[in-house]
Design a protein around this motif. Structure first.
Motif, mmCIF file in Angstrom:
data_model
loop_
_atom_site.group_PDB
_atom_site.id
_atom_site.type_symbol
_atom_site.label_atom_id
_atom_site.label_comp_id
_atom_site.label_asym_id
_atom_site.label_seq_id
_atom_site.Cartn_x
_atom_site.Cartn_y
_atom_site.Cartn_z
ATOM 1 N N THR A 79 0.823 -1.199 0.000
ATOM 2 C CA THR A 79 0.000 0.000 0.000
ATOM 3 C C THR A 79 0.858 1.249 0.000
ATOM 4 O O THR A 79 0.584 2.218 -0.681
ATOM 5 C CB THR A 79 -0.940 0.009 1.221
ATOM 6 N N VAL A 80 1.932 1.255 0.775
ATOM 7 C CA VAL A 80 2.852 2.382 0.786
ATOM 8 C C VAL A 80 4.066 2.017 -0.049
ATOM 9 O O VAL A 80 4.596 0.932 0.060
ATOM 10 C CB VAL A 80 3.271 2.718 2.229
ATOM 11 N N SER A 112 -17.943 15.685 -1.087
ATOM 12 C CA SER A 112 -16.926 15.525 -2.123
ATOM 13 C C SER A 112 -15.512 15.302 -1.614
ATOM 14 O O SER A 112 -14.606 15.040 -2.408
ATOM 15 C CB SER A 112 -16.942 16.733 -3.059
ATOM 16 N N ILE A 113 -15.293 15.371 -0.323
ATOM 17 C CA ILE A 113 -14.000 14.946 0.212
ATOM 18 C C ILE A 113 -13.764 13.475 -0.128
ATOM 19 O O ILE A 113 -12.623 13.017 -0.206
ATOM 20 C CB ILE A 113 -13.921 15.255 1.710
ATOM 21 N N THR A 114 -14.840 12.743 -0.381
ATOM 22 C CA THR A 114 -14.735 11.373 -0.882
ATOM 23 C C THR A 114 -13.820 11.288 -2.097
ATOM 24 O O THR A 114 -13.112 10.288 -2.297
ATOM 25 C CB THR A 114 -16.141 10.853 -1.264
ATOM 26 N N LYS A 115 -13.823 12.322 -2.918
ATOM 27 C CA LYS A 115 -13.045 12.295 -4.154
ATOM 28 C C LYS A 115 -11.547 12.128 -3.900
ATOM 29 O O LYS A 115 -10.842 11.508 -4.695
ATOM 30 C CB LYS A 115 -13.312 13.558 -4.974
ATOM 31 N N THR A 116 -11.042 12.674 -2.799
ATOM 32 C CA THR A 116 -9.621 12.506 -2.513
ATOM 33 C C THR A 116 -9.307 11.043 -2.236
ATOM 34 O O THR A 116 -8.244 10.541 -2.635
ATOM 35 C CB THR A 116 -9.196 13.383 -1.321
ATOM 36 N N PHE A 117 -10.197 10.339 -1.568
ATOM 37 C CA PHE A 117 -10.012 8.905 -1.307
ATOM 38 C C PHE A 117 -10.029 8.127 -2.620
ATOM 39 O O PHE A 117 -9.185 7.256 -2.843
ATOM 40 C CB PHE A 117 -11.112 8.397 -0.371
ATOM 41 N N ILE A 118 -10.994 8.435 -3.478
ATOM 42 C CA ILE A 118 -11.112 7.719 -4.758
ATOM 43 C C ILE A 118 -9.878 7.972 -5.621
ATOM 44 O O ILE A 118 -9.310 7.038 -6.221
ATOM 45 C CB ILE A 118 -12.392 8.153 -5.499
ATOM 46 N N ALA A 119 -9.439 9.216 -5.700
ATOM 47 C CA ALA A 119 -8.256 9.540 -6.492
ATOM 48 C C ALA A 119 -7.024 8.825 -5.957
ATOM 49 O O ALA A 119 -6.179 8.357 -6.733
ATOM 50 C CB ALA A 119 -8.030 11.052 -6.504
ATOM 51 N N THR A 120 -6.912 8.720 -4.646
ATOM 52 C CA THR A 120 -5.770 8.019 -4.047
ATOM 53 C C THR A 120 -5.750 6.561 -4.461
ATOM 54 O O THR A 120 -4.691 6.011 -4.813
ATOM 55 C CB THR A 120 -5.808 8.151 -2.520
ATOM 56 N N VAL A 121 -6.900 5.901 -4.437
ATOM 57 C CA VAL A 121 -6.963 4.493 -4.853
ATOM 58 C C VAL A 121 -6.566 4.356 -6.321
ATOM 59 O O VAL A 121 -5.795 3.455 -6.690
ATOM 60 C CB VAL A 121 -8.369 3.912 -4.604
ATOM 61 N N GLY A 294 3.348 11.746 2.145
ATOM 62 C CA GLY A 294 3.981 10.692 1.363
ATOM 63 C C GLY A 294 3.721 9.291 1.849
ATOM 64 O O GLY A 294 4.387 8.350 1.407
ATOM 65 N N GLY A 295 2.752 9.099 2.730
ATOM 66 C CA GLY A 295 2.505 7.793 3.307
ATOM 67 C C GLY A 295 1.556 6.903 2.539
ATOM 68 O O GLY A 295 1.390 5.744 2.899
ATOM 69 N N LEU A 296 0.928 7.415 1.479
ATOM 70 C CA LEU A 296 -0.026 6.613 0.722
ATOM 71 C C LEU A 296 0.335 6.450 -0.745
ATOM 72 O O LEU A 296 -0.193 5.555 -1.412
ATOM 73 C CB LEU A 296 -1.433 7.220 0.826
ATOM 74 N N LEU A 297 1.192 7.308 -1.251
ATOM 75 C CA LEU A 297 1.565 7.255 -2.664
ATOM 76 C C LEU A 297 3.072 7.414 -2.812
ATOM 77 O O LEU A 297 3.694 8.147 -2.036
ATOM 78 C CB LEU A 297 0.870 8.374 -3.451
ATOM 79 N N PRO A 298 3.656 6.786 -3.816
ATOM 80 C CA PRO A 298 5.059 7.082 -4.114
ATOM 81 C C PRO A 298 5.190 8.522 -4.586
ATOM 82 O O PRO A 298 4.222 9.129 -5.052
ATOM 83 C CB PRO A 298 5.395 6.089 -5.228
ATOM 84 N N SER A 299 6.387 9.061 -4.483
ATOM 85 C CA SER A 299 6.572 10.495 -4.734
ATOM 86 C C SER A 299 6.123 10.898 -6.137
ATOM 87 O O SER A 299 5.526 11.970 -6.320
ATOM 88 C CB SER A 299 8.028 10.890 -4.512
ATOM 89 N N ARG A 300 6.372 10.055 -7.129
ATOM 90 C CA ARG A 300 5.970 10.397 -8.498
ATOM 91 C C ARG A 300 4.459 10.557 -8.596
ATOM 92 O O ARG A 300 3.948 11.492 -9.228
ATOM 93 C CB ARG A 300 6.452 9.314 -9.468
#
Length: 382
Positions: A79-80, A112-121, A294-300
Motif C-alpha cells: 500500500t505504501v 466531495s471529500i470522498t473524491k480525494t479517497f477515490i483519487a488516491t486508490v 507521502g505515506g499513501l503514494l510514491p513520490s511520483r
C-alpha cells in the motif's frame, strides 16, 4: 459536492483576522475560535466545529487545546511505496466549536471529500501498473459512455480525475437528493452533451465513473478498496462508506438542510463514489496528513496528484490548491451534501492541517472560509 471556490477573489479584512503589522509564527489564542463562532452567528449554521493540527511544533497557549502524542502511521507492504509518513509529530491539536449539537467525536457526511479517497486508490492502482492514467474510459468500461456527443473512447482516466472530461454533472438533474445507482447516474449524465473537453468543469459524474473503474480493475467495490488501502492501514476508525445505510454511526449530531428541515437520515446513494463518505474531524486530518506526507503514494504519483496543469491551475487529482493572502498555498478539498458542509486544507507537506464543518448544507457568508484558512495558516503576531 461543490465546485472548488475561488477563494482569492474574496477579500479578507485585517480586522476580521485580528492581524498585526509585525509577522511572527505565534498564533493568537482566540482568532480561529472566534471565526468558528462566526460560522454560526454570521454563517447561518446551527453549529460548527474545527480541528487543527500543526506538526511544526508548539503554537503557543490557546484555549481548547490538548497535546497529542507523536506517532507514526505504518501501512502494510503493497500500500505504501516509500517510507510511511510520520503524522502529528510534536503536534498540538486545537479544537473549537460553536453552537449546540456538535462534538469533536461526531460522525458526519463528508460529501466531495470522498473524491480525494477515490483519487488516491486510482493513483495506487497506477503505481501498481494495474491501469494507466492515459487509459481511455472505453478500455475499462466498454460501451458505457456514449450518446449525445459523449464518447468514452475520447476520454482518459486523467480527464476524469482532473474534471476535464466535459461530462455533464448528474447531480444537476437529481439535486443531490435522489438515490441512484452508479450506472443510472452515468446514463442520466449522458442524456446531455458534454462541455468542451480539456476545460476544467467540475462534475460528480467523473468520480462515479472512477468508482466503476476501480471495481472493473480490482474486482472489488471502491469502498472495499479504500477500506483496505487507506482506512484500515491509517486507523481511521470513524470513517466508512455506508452504501445504502441512511443512519449515521454514533455518536453524531443532527444535520439540517438550508430550509431548516432535519436531513440526518440520508441515503448516501445520492452521491456514491463522488460523495458517499462518512468520517470524523480527527480522521480527515490524519488522512490528509498521511497523504500529503507521502505515506499513501510514491513520490511520483503524489506529484501527479498535485499537478494542476491539466485543469489550468484549478484542480489536481482529488485535491485543489488555494493560495492565501500571505502567499502560502494549502491543498485539500471541500464537501457539500444535504445537511453537511466540510472543508479540509493542509500545507503541501501535510504537517499542518485543518478541518472544519457545519451541520447544514452551506455557509451563508462565503468570506468566512478564506478567513478561517488565512487565520490558521498565515504567520501572525503573538
Amino acid at each position: 459536492m461543490p465546485t472548488p471556490r475561488t477563494l482569492l477573489a474574496i477579500p479578507v479584512s485585517l480586522a476580521l483576522l485580528c492581524l498585526s503589522p509585525v509577522p511572527s509564527r505565534a498564533h493568537p489564542a482566540t482568532t480561529t475560535n472566534a471565526l468558528v463562532t462566526l460560522l454560526v452567528t454570521r454563517g447561518g449554521a446551527p453549529a460548527a466545529a474545527l480541528l487543527a493540527q500543526d506538526g511544526t511544533g508548539p503554537r503557543g497557549n490557546r484555549t481548547g487545546t490538548d497535546q497529542t502524542r507523536a506517532g507514526t502511521t505504518h501501512v502494510p507492504t503493497g500500500t505504501v511505496y516509500a517510507q510511511a509518513a510520520t503524522v502529528y509529530a510534536q503536534a498540538r491539536t486545537v479544537y473549537a466549536q460553536a453552537g449546540t449539537g456538535i462534538t469533536r467525536a461526531d460522525h458526519f457526511r463528508a460529501g466531495s471529500i470522498t473524491k480525494t479517497f477515490i483519487a488516491t486508490v486510482i493513483l495506487q492502482l497506477a503505481a501498481e501498473h494495474r491501469l494507466s492514467l492515459s487509459d481511455t474510459v472505453e478500455r475499462h468500461l466498454p460501451g458505457l459512455v456514449h450518446g449525445a456527443g459523449n464518447d468514452g473512447r475520447a476520454l482518459t482516466l486523467r480527464s476524469l480525475l482532473t474534471h476535464t472530461s466535459g461530462l455533464y454533472d448528474f447531480t444537476a438533474l437529481t439535486g443531490g437528493t435522489i438515490p441512484v445507482s452508479p450506472t443510472e447516474a452515468v446514463r442520466m449524465a449522458l442524456t446531455h452533451p458534454p462541455a468542451d473537453r480539456g476545460r476544467f468543469s467540475y462534475s460528480n459524474t467523473n468520480y462515479v465513473l472512477l468508482g466503476l473503474v476501480i471495481r472493473q480493475v480490482t474486482g472489488n467495490s471502491y469502498a472495499t478498496e479504500a477500506e483496505r488501502r487507506i482506512i484500515a492501514p491509517l486507523g481511521l476508525t470513524g470513517t466508512s462508506f455506508p452504501g445504502s445505510r441512511t443512519a449515521l454511526p454514533t455518536p453524531h449530531g443532527r444535520a439540517y438542510a438550508t430550509d431548516g428541515s432535519d436531513v440526518t437520515a440520508l441515503d448516501p446513494r445520492v452521491a456514491g463514489a463522488a460523495g458517499e463518505l462518512v468520517t470524523t474531524l480527527t480522521d480527515l486530518n490524519r488522512f490528509y496528513s498521511a497523504l500529503l506526507g507521502g505515506g499513501l503514494l510514491p513520490s511520483r504519483r503524489l506529484r501527479e496528484m498535485l499537478n494542476t496543469r491539466t485543469a489550468h491551475g484549478s484542480y489536481g487529482m482529488g485535491l485543489f490548491p488555494v493560495k492565501l493572502p500571505c502567499g502560502i498555498t494549502v491543498w485539500g478539498h471541500n464537501g457539500r451534501i444535504s445537511g453537511s458542509y466540510v472543508r479540509t486544507a493542509a500545507t503541501v507537506d501535510g504537517r499542518h492541517v485543518l478541518t472544519f464543518r457545519v451541520n447544514t448544507s452551506e455557509v451563508a457568508d462565503p468570506s468566512l472560509e478564506p478567513a478561517l484558512l488565512a487565520a490558521e495558516f498565515c504567520p501572525r503576531t503573538s
